[in-house]
Design an enzyme around this catalytic site. Structure first.
Site, PDB file in Angstrom:
ATOM      1  N   HIS A  14       0.859  -1.205   0.000  1.00 26.88           N
ATOM      2  CA  HIS A  14       0.000   0.000   0.000  1.00 26.88           C
ATOM      3  C   HIS A  14       0.886   1.242   0.000  1.00 26.88           C
ATOM      4  CE1 HIS A  14      -3.844   2.159   1.305  1.00 26.88           C
ATOM      5  NE2 HIS A  14      -2.918   3.110   1.163  1.00 26.88           N
ATOM      6  N   HIS A  16       1.595   5.391  -1.722  1.00 30.03           N
ATOM      7  CA  HIS A  16       1.258   6.566  -2.540  1.00 30.03           C
ATOM      8  C   HIS A  16       2.539   7.131  -3.117  1.00 30.03           C
ATOM      9  CE1 HIS A  16      -2.878   6.701  -0.993  1.00 30.03           C
ATOM     10  NE2 HIS A  16      -2.331   6.227   0.108  1.00 30.03           N
ATOM     11  N   LEU A  17       2.612   7.147  -4.467  1.00 28.04           N
ATOM     12  CA  LEU A  17       3.827   7.647  -5.124  1.00 28.04           C
ATOM     13  C   LEU A  17       3.644   9.025  -5.740  1.00 28.04           C
ATOM     14  CD1 LEU A  17       5.286   4.509  -6.958  1.00 28.04           C
ATOM     15  CD2 LEU A  17       6.317   5.760  -5.047  1.00 28.04           C
ATOM     16  N   ARG A  18       2.379   9.506  -5.795  1.00 30.02           N
ATOM     17  CA  ARG A  18       2.090  10.801  -6.433  1.00 30.02           C
ATOM     18  C   ARG A  18       2.563  10.800  -7.893  1.00 30.02           C
ATOM     19  NH1 ARG A  18      -1.096  10.844  -2.214  1.00 30.02           N
ATOM     20  NH2 ARG A  18      -0.324  11.882  -0.362  1.00 30.02           N
ATOM     21  N   ASN A  42      -5.015   7.387  -6.219  1.00 30.53           N
ATOM     22  CA  ASN A  42      -5.709   8.647  -5.878  1.00 30.53           C
ATOM     23  C   ASN A  42      -4.924   9.866  -6.336  1.00 30.53           C
ATOM     24  OD1 ASN A  42      -3.780   8.119  -3.836  1.00 30.53           O
ATOM     25  ND2 ASN A  42      -4.909   9.321  -2.320  1.00 30.53           N
ATOM     26  N   LYS A  99      -9.195  -0.080  -6.014  1.00 26.09           N
ATOM     27  CA  LYS A  99      -9.243   0.570  -4.707  1.00 26.09           C
ATOM     28  C   LYS A  99     -10.558   1.307  -4.495  1.00 26.09           C
ATOM     29  CE  LYS A  99      -7.828   2.219  -0.775  1.00 26.09           C
ATOM     30  NZ  LYS A  99      -6.696   3.032  -0.418  1.00 26.09           N
ATOM     31  N   HIS A 136     -10.436   1.331   1.572  1.00 26.82           N
ATOM     32  CA  HIS A 136     -10.242   2.335   2.611  1.00 26.82           C
ATOM     33  C   HIS A 136     -11.470   2.184   3.504  1.00 26.82           C
ATOM     34  CE1 HIS A 136      -8.610   6.150   4.314  1.00 26.82           C
ATOM     35  NE2 HIS A 136      -9.802   6.066   4.885  1.00 26.82           N
ATOM     36  N   HIS A 174      -4.628  -0.618   5.816  1.00 28.93           N
ATOM     37  CA  HIS A 174      -4.163   0.152   6.986  1.00 28.93           C
ATOM     38  C   HIS A 174      -5.090   0.032   8.191  1.00 28.93           C
ATOM     39  CE1 HIS A 174      -6.874   2.898   4.952  1.00 28.93           C
ATOM     40  NE2 HIS A 174      -5.958   3.377   4.117  1.00 28.93           N
ATOM     41  N   LEU A 219      -4.994   9.172   7.797  1.00 27.16           N
ATOM     42  CA  LEU A 219      -6.277   8.482   7.886  1.00 27.16           C
ATOM     43  C   LEU A 219      -6.110   7.027   7.482  1.00 27.16           C
ATOM     44  CD1 LEU A 219      -8.617  11.264   6.484  1.00 27.16           C
ATOM     45  CD2 LEU A 219      -8.614  10.332   8.809  1.00 27.16           C
ATOM     46  N   ASP A 247       1.495   2.667   3.514  1.00 29.89           N
ATOM     47  CA  ASP A 247       0.641   3.842   3.314  1.00 29.89           C
ATOM     48  C   ASP A 247       1.474   5.127   3.368  1.00 29.89           C
ATOM     49  OD1 ASP A 247      -1.668   5.268   2.761  1.00 29.89           O
ATOM     50  OD2 ASP A 247      -2.339   5.340   4.836  1.00 29.89           O
ATOM     51  N   HIS A 251       3.036  14.611   1.515  1.00 36.40           N
ATOM     52  CA  HIS A 251       2.390  15.906   1.266  1.00 36.40           C
ATOM     53  C   HIS A 251       3.449  16.959   1.513  1.00 36.40           C
ATOM     54  CE1 HIS A 251      -1.836  14.622   1.017  1.00 36.40           C
ATOM     55  NE2 HIS A 251      -1.525  13.722   1.924  1.00 36.40           N
ATOM     56  N   ALA A 263      -4.245  14.832   5.417  1.00 30.64           N
ATOM     57  CA  ALA A 263      -3.912  13.550   6.045  1.00 30.64           C
ATOM     58  C   ALA A 263      -2.835  12.833   5.259  1.00 30.64           C
ATOM     59  CB  ALA A 263      -5.164  12.696   6.127  1.00 30.64           C
TER      60      ALA A 263
HETATM   61  C1  NCD Z   1      -3.523   9.173   1.853  1.00 35.46           C
HETATM   62  C2  NCD Z   1      -3.002  10.201   0.865  1.00 35.46           C
HETATM   63  O1  NCD Z   1      -2.476  11.228   1.295  1.00 35.46           O
HETATM   64  O2  NCD Z   1      -3.100   9.959  -0.343  1.00 35.46           O
HETATM   65  N1  NCD Z   1      -3.580   9.777   3.152  1.00 35.46           N
HETATM   66  C3  NCD Z   1      -3.578   9.130   4.339  1.00 35.46           C
HETATM   67  O3  NCD Z   1      -3.765   9.777   5.361  1.00 35.46           O
HETATM   68  N2  NCD Z   1      -3.347   7.824   4.432  1.00 35.46           N
HETATM   69  C4  NCD Z   1      -4.831   8.652   1.416  1.00 35.46           C
HETATM   70  C5  NCD Z   1      -5.267   7.419   2.178  1.00 35.46           C
HETATM   71  O4  NCD Z   1      -4.705   6.344   2.003  1.00 35.46           O
HETATM   72  O5  NCD Z   1      -6.180   7.549   2.986  1.00 35.46           O
HETATM   73 ZN    ZN Z   2      -3.292   5.128   1.532  1.00 39.24          ZN
END
Ligand code: NCD
Ligand code: ZN
Length: 345
Positions: A14, A16-18, A42, A99, A136, A174, A219, A247, A251, A263
């Site tokens: 899990h 997030h690579l943006r 996302n 997802k 989620h 998560h 989150l 996760d 940011h 988050a």
């Molecule tokens: C994630 C994100 O920033 O893309 N944020 C987080 O708090 N985990 C989105 C997600 O997985 O809820």
């Molecule tokens: Zn996530």
């Protein structure tokens, strides 16, 4: 005392690579540690089709450091309108999973699902094509206490999905509560969960230590100690239904240190080291390899990695921030503080 451990290279189930310059900035941290990662969809706009996912995959491959051997596993973002045809395309296009974000639950979830029944056509197609559903697992109702949102999601929705689609493989992502742990333990073999490093290392006090700590806000939100302890026990239990998913969610510092902080906790810079610390503290280093390197691959029906990594018990100080491109920075978990284990490279 163990001061060095060698085990099979782990995967991150899990992540997030943006995109763009941020992708290029964070990807080397993951690629150094993990062989594969399930890449969250996302983005803005979200990755809702196989064509978009394959284009995103190419951008990830192009951003990889030359020497890296890393495989991104792509996911689609489930919407109210996803068709059975799109699911068939996803399967044919080697998409690893789909997802589910409840609309408005978290970062970039505006296009998420507004009511579960709207997705039943897509879920039935996923069950037919054996494409896993990643959840989620939080309700978004404003009248539900933010600390109860995972538990209520399980009661109201997850039970129903599991009953309606008994062959659908599901990952509750998560997990943060004792209730989630108990649900997974008693669920059929088709249902598993990922666990982050921050949810086994921190309880909700970490958000309020001497003031408001936005870098500990993600989150699902951190929970009370009883729940942290239950999630840690699940992670170190050797039960293959629980496996690693960081996760890691970068940011910019300015977006986090704001009146309305978004988050997400960034942990890719120490993506395996932090778990090693938690497992050592629990006296369970012997359970780390299964959790980090075997059970996720088995669940996704992918071969286990063959390469090994080595960590040594030698503390290092995490930088205050890492560059995120475009003049932005990301504040990593443990910024300015020590991590007990380091990866031998
Ligand atoms: C994630 C994100 O920033 O893309 N944020 C987080 O708090 N985990 C989105 C997600 O997985 O809820
Ligand atoms: Zn996530």
């Amino acid at each position: 005392m163990t001061t060095k451990i060698t085990f099979t290279r782990p995967d991150d189930w899990h992540l997030h690579l943006r995109d763009g310059v941020a992708l290029a900035a964070v990807l080397p941290h993951t690629a150094l540690r993990f062989a594969r990662a399930i890449v969250m969809p996302n983005l803005k706009p979200p990755v809702t089709t196989t064509a978009l996912a394959l284009a995103y995959r190419k951008r990830i491959m192009d951003a990889l450091p030359k020497e890296a051997r890393f495989e991104p596993l792509m996911t689609l973002y489930l919407t109210d309108n996803m068709t059975a045809e799109e699911i068939a395309l996803a399967k044919a296009g080697q998409i690893a999973a789909v997802k589910y974000y409840p609309a408005g639950a978290t970062t970039n979830s505006e296009s998420g699902v507004t009511a579960l029944p709207k997705t039943y056509t897509a879920l039935a197609a996923m069950e037919e094509h054996d494409l896993p559903l990643l959840l989620h697992g939080e309700v978004t109702d404003s009248d539900v206490d933010v600390f109860d949102r995972e538990k209520i999601f399980i009661d109201r929705h997850l039970n129903e999905i599991a009953k309606r689609f008994p062959k659908l493989r599901i990952v509750l992502e998560h997990i943060t509560t004792q209730e989630a742990v108990e649900f997974i333990q008693s669920a059929p073999r088709t249902i598993a969960a990922t666990i982050t490093a921050h949810h086994v290392l921190l309880n909700r006090n970490a958000m309020f230590e001497g003031g408001l700590r936005p870098h500990h806000y993600s989150l699902p939100v951190l929970k009370r100690e009883q729940h942290r302890a239950a999630v840690l026990r699940a992670a170190v239990s050797g039960n293959p239904k629980f496996f690693l998913g960081t996760d890691s969610a970068p940011h910019s510092k300015s977006a986090k240190e704001s009146a309305c902080s978004c988050a997400g906790i960034y942990s890719a810079h120490a993506g395996i080291e932090l778990y090693t610390e938690a497992f050592e503290q629990a006296g369970a280093l012997d359970k780390l390899e299964g959790f980090a390197s075997f059970y996720g691959a088995d669940f996704y029906r992918l071969p286990r990695n063959e390469e090994k990594i080595t960590l040594i018990k030698e503390a290092w100080t995490v930088p205050q921030e890492y560059a995120l491109g475009d003049g932005n920075a990301v504040v990593p978990l443990r910024a300015g503080q020590a991590v007990a284990w380091q990866l031998l490279t």
